[in-house]
Design a protein around this motif. Structure first.
Motif, PDB file in Angstrom:
ATOM      1  N   UNK A   1       0.837  -1.215   0.000  1.00  0.00           N
ATOM      2  CA  UNK A   1       0.000   0.000   0.000  1.00  0.00           C
ATOM      3  C   UNK A   1       0.866   1.257   0.000  1.00  0.00           C
ATOM      4  N   UNK A   2       1.931   1.238   0.816  1.00  0.00           N
ATOM      5  CA  UNK A   2       2.802   2.425   0.882  1.00  0.00           C
ATOM      6  C   UNK A   2       3.533   2.633  -0.449  1.00  0.00           C
ATOM      7  N   UNK A   3       3.916   1.527  -1.077  1.00  0.00           N
ATOM      8  CA  UNK A   3       4.596   1.634  -2.377  1.00  0.00           C
ATOM      9  C   UNK A   3       3.640   2.220  -3.425  1.00  0.00           C
ATOM     10  N   UNK A   4       2.382   1.795  -3.398  1.00  0.00           N
ATOM     11  CA  UNK A   4       1.396   2.323  -4.347  1.00  0.00           C
ATOM     12  C   UNK A   4       1.130   3.803  -4.088  1.00  0.00           C
ATOM     13  N   UNK A   5       1.307   4.196  -2.842  1.00  0.00           N
ATOM     14  CA  UNK A   5       1.146   5.600  -2.484  1.00  0.00           C
ATOM     15  C   UNK A   5       2.227   6.483  -3.084  1.00  0.00           C
ATOM     16  N   UNK A   6       3.299   5.869  -3.517  1.00  0.00           N
ATOM     17  CA  UNK A   6       4.396   6.641  -4.136  1.00  0.00           C
ATOM     18  C   UNK A   6       4.199   6.782  -5.646  1.00  0.00           C
ATOM     19  N   UNK A   7       3.144   6.163  -6.188  1.00  0.00           N
ATOM     20  CA  UNK A   7       2.857   6.321  -7.612  1.00  0.00           C
ATOM     21  C   UNK A   7       1.716   7.335  -7.755  1.00  0.00           C
ATOM     22  N   UNK A   8       1.455   7.741  -8.997  1.00  0.00           N
ATOM     23  CA  UNK A   8       0.265   8.586  -9.177  1.00  0.00           C
ATOM     24  C   UNK A   8      -0.805   7.845  -9.984  1.00  0.00           C
ATOM     25  N   UNK A   9      -0.710   6.528  -9.988  1.00  0.00           N
ATOM     26  CA  UNK A   9      -1.683   5.681 -10.707  1.00  0.00           C
ATOM     27  C   UNK A   9      -2.996   5.624  -9.943  1.00  0.00           C
ATOM     28  N   UNK A  10      -4.067   5.291 -10.660  1.00  0.00           N
ATOM     29  CA  UNK A  10      -5.337   5.040  -9.988  1.00  0.00           C
ATOM     30  C   UNK A  10      -5.281   3.648  -9.362  1.00  0.00           C
ATOM     31  N   UNK A  11      -5.686   3.551  -8.118  1.00  0.00           N
ATOM     32  CA  UNK A  11      -5.616   2.278  -7.395  1.00  0.00           C
ATOM     33  C   UNK A  11      -7.026   1.794  -7.067  1.00  0.00           C
ATOM     34  N   UNK A  12      -7.311   0.544  -7.389  1.00  0.00           N
ATOM     35  CA  UNK A  12      -8.572  -0.063  -6.941  1.00  0.00           C
ATOM     36  C   UNK A  12      -8.245  -0.965  -5.753  1.00  0.00           C
ATOM     37  N   UNK A  13      -8.757  -0.598  -4.601  1.00  0.00           N
ATOM     38  CA  UNK A  13      -8.475  -1.348  -3.372  1.00  0.00           C
ATOM     39  C   UNK A  13      -9.678  -2.232  -3.049  1.00  0.00           C
ATOM     40  N   UNK A  14      -9.477  -3.539  -3.130  1.00  0.00           N
ATOM     41  CA  UNK A  14     -10.573  -4.468  -2.850  1.00  0.00           C
ATOM     42  C   UNK A  14     -10.644  -4.754  -1.355  1.00  0.00           C
ATOM     43  N   UNK A  15     -11.855  -4.918  -0.868  1.00  0.00           N
ATOM     44  CA  UNK A  15     -12.048  -5.207   0.555  1.00  0.00           C
ATOM     45  C   UNK A  15     -11.559  -6.616   0.857  1.00  0.00           C
ATOM     46  N   UNK A  16     -10.812  -6.769   1.918  1.00  0.00           N
ATOM     47  CA  UNK A  16     -10.365  -8.093   2.345  1.00  0.00           C
ATOM     48  C   UNK A  16     -11.559  -8.957   2.705  1.00  0.00           C
TER      49      UNK A  16
END
Ligand code: PEP
Ligand code: MN
Length: 351
Positions: free
Chosen positions: A196-211
């Motif tokens: 999650x922190x690594x994805x926060x360093x990108x500017x891509x759109x992120x789809x976060x699925x519920x666990x």
């Protein structure tokens, strides 16, 4: 608390606010939004009013809002208007209902190209397909990896559809981000904070699925990881949770959709495919997702479900997907009217 800086606030003004916050014993997280810088401050509660007063009078500060929820940046208190994510040729969270469709796994060039063309024709806005597959068994198909990403790129070139695909580990983020428009965090990785922190360093759109066993609060705290790491481009996906029911693969928690809309400004979509595991339930659950106010749906579509490498039982044939899109039309008319009315009343409330 959330501090919104004025449009055009200088770097020095932002740094000054962060410095003041640190002096008061707060931690400051800065997000560079599309238009302005927003600072999230987390710290002790005793001196909150004093800190707010001091920050409010600092140069370059537009507003300071106290946020009572444990998740700050994703909270509706920090941003009353809904986040709208813009992608190549479509958007998520605005006036358009997002439809993400495609196979569970990318299997071959012929499979992904023909599916892409079919779902585009039927009205999908984003093509999905897994190249890195999180499988329950190590003996099952694990995905074509970079080869699969290349095939997704071909499908994009052919159809113009934006691409959504899963990234399973922090090391793969750079590579997957080269090919995809939306990076999917799967249910099994919702609490992988390194990812999650690594994805926060990108500017891509992120789809976060519920666990599959995650509460709404845990989902929002996972999204908070991405935002506090610097990326505000996140939307959420309700994909069903584990309950005592065994008839369905998961229990699609439809109440999570309006519940999340009460708590966060992030868009929310529903995944009736994983949410039920059953082809026959995708139509009714898609209609229900529209009625619950979802910003979109994600549906698995396969040209030959019987031979699918993964999740065949929940995949629609392209013709069934086309029928679904037809059937949803009257429901989407109501959805659009409701959306328009909500937008108008929120503009009045903000004025
Ligand atoms: C998928 O989208 O194919 C998938 C693996 O979903 P989930 O992470 O929700 O199980
Ligand atoms: Mn799947």
């Amino acid at each position: 608390m959330i501090i919104s800086m004025k449009l055009g606030a200088t770097k020095q003004e932002v740094e000054h606010v962060c410095q003041l916050l640190r002096e008061f014993g707060y931690k400051a997280h800065t997000i560079q939004g599309e238009e302005r810088v927003v600072i999230g401050a987390v710290g002790k509660l005793e001196n909150k009013q004093q800190v707010m007063d001091s920050i409010e009078s600092a140069p370059g500060v537009e507003s300071v809002v106290a946020v009572s929820q444990p998740y700050k940046f994703v909270s509706k208190e920090s941003q009353p208007g809904k986040t709208v994510l813009r992608l190549d040729g479509c958007s998520i969270g605005g006036a358009e209902f997002a439809v993400i469709a495609g196979p569970c796994s990318v299997e071959s060039e012929q499979q992904i190209l023909s599916t892409a063309e079919a779902v585009k024709k039927a009205g999908a806005t984003i093509l999905r397909g897994g190249a890195f597959k999180p499988r329950t068994s190590p003996y099952d198909f694990q995905g074509l990896e970079e080869e699969g990403l290349k095939l997704l790129r071909k499908a994009k070139e052919k159809t113009g559809l934006a691409i959504c695909t899963e990234v399973m580990s922090a090391e793969d983020v750079e590579m997957v981000a080269e090919y995809a428009d939306v990076l999917q965090v799967g249910a099994r990785n919702m609490q992988n904070s390194t990812l999650l922190k690594r994805l926060g360093k990108t500017n891509k759109t992120i789809m976060l699925k519920r666990g599959m066993s995650a509460t709404i609060k845990e989902l929002l705290l996972s999204a908070e990881y991405i935002l506090t790491s610097g990326n505000p481009n996140v939307f959420l996906c309700e994909r069903g949770i584990r309950t005592f029911e065994t008839y369905t693969r998961n229990t699609l928690d439809l109440s999570a959709i309006p519940a999340l809309a009460e708590l966060t400004h992030l868009p929310i979509i529903a995944d009736p495919s994983h949410g039920t595991g059953k082809r026959s339930l995708i139509h009714p659950m898609s209609r229900a997702s529209v009625a619950a106010g979802a910003d979109g749906i994600m549906v698995e579509v396969h040209v030959n479900p019987e031979k699918a490498f993964s999740d065949g039982a929940q995949a629609l044939l392209p013709s069934e997907f086309d029928q679904l899109m037809q059937d949803l039309k009257p429901y989407l008319e109501i959805w659009k009217a409701t959306r328009k009315a909500a937008q108008a009343s929120s503009l009045v409330a903000q004025a």
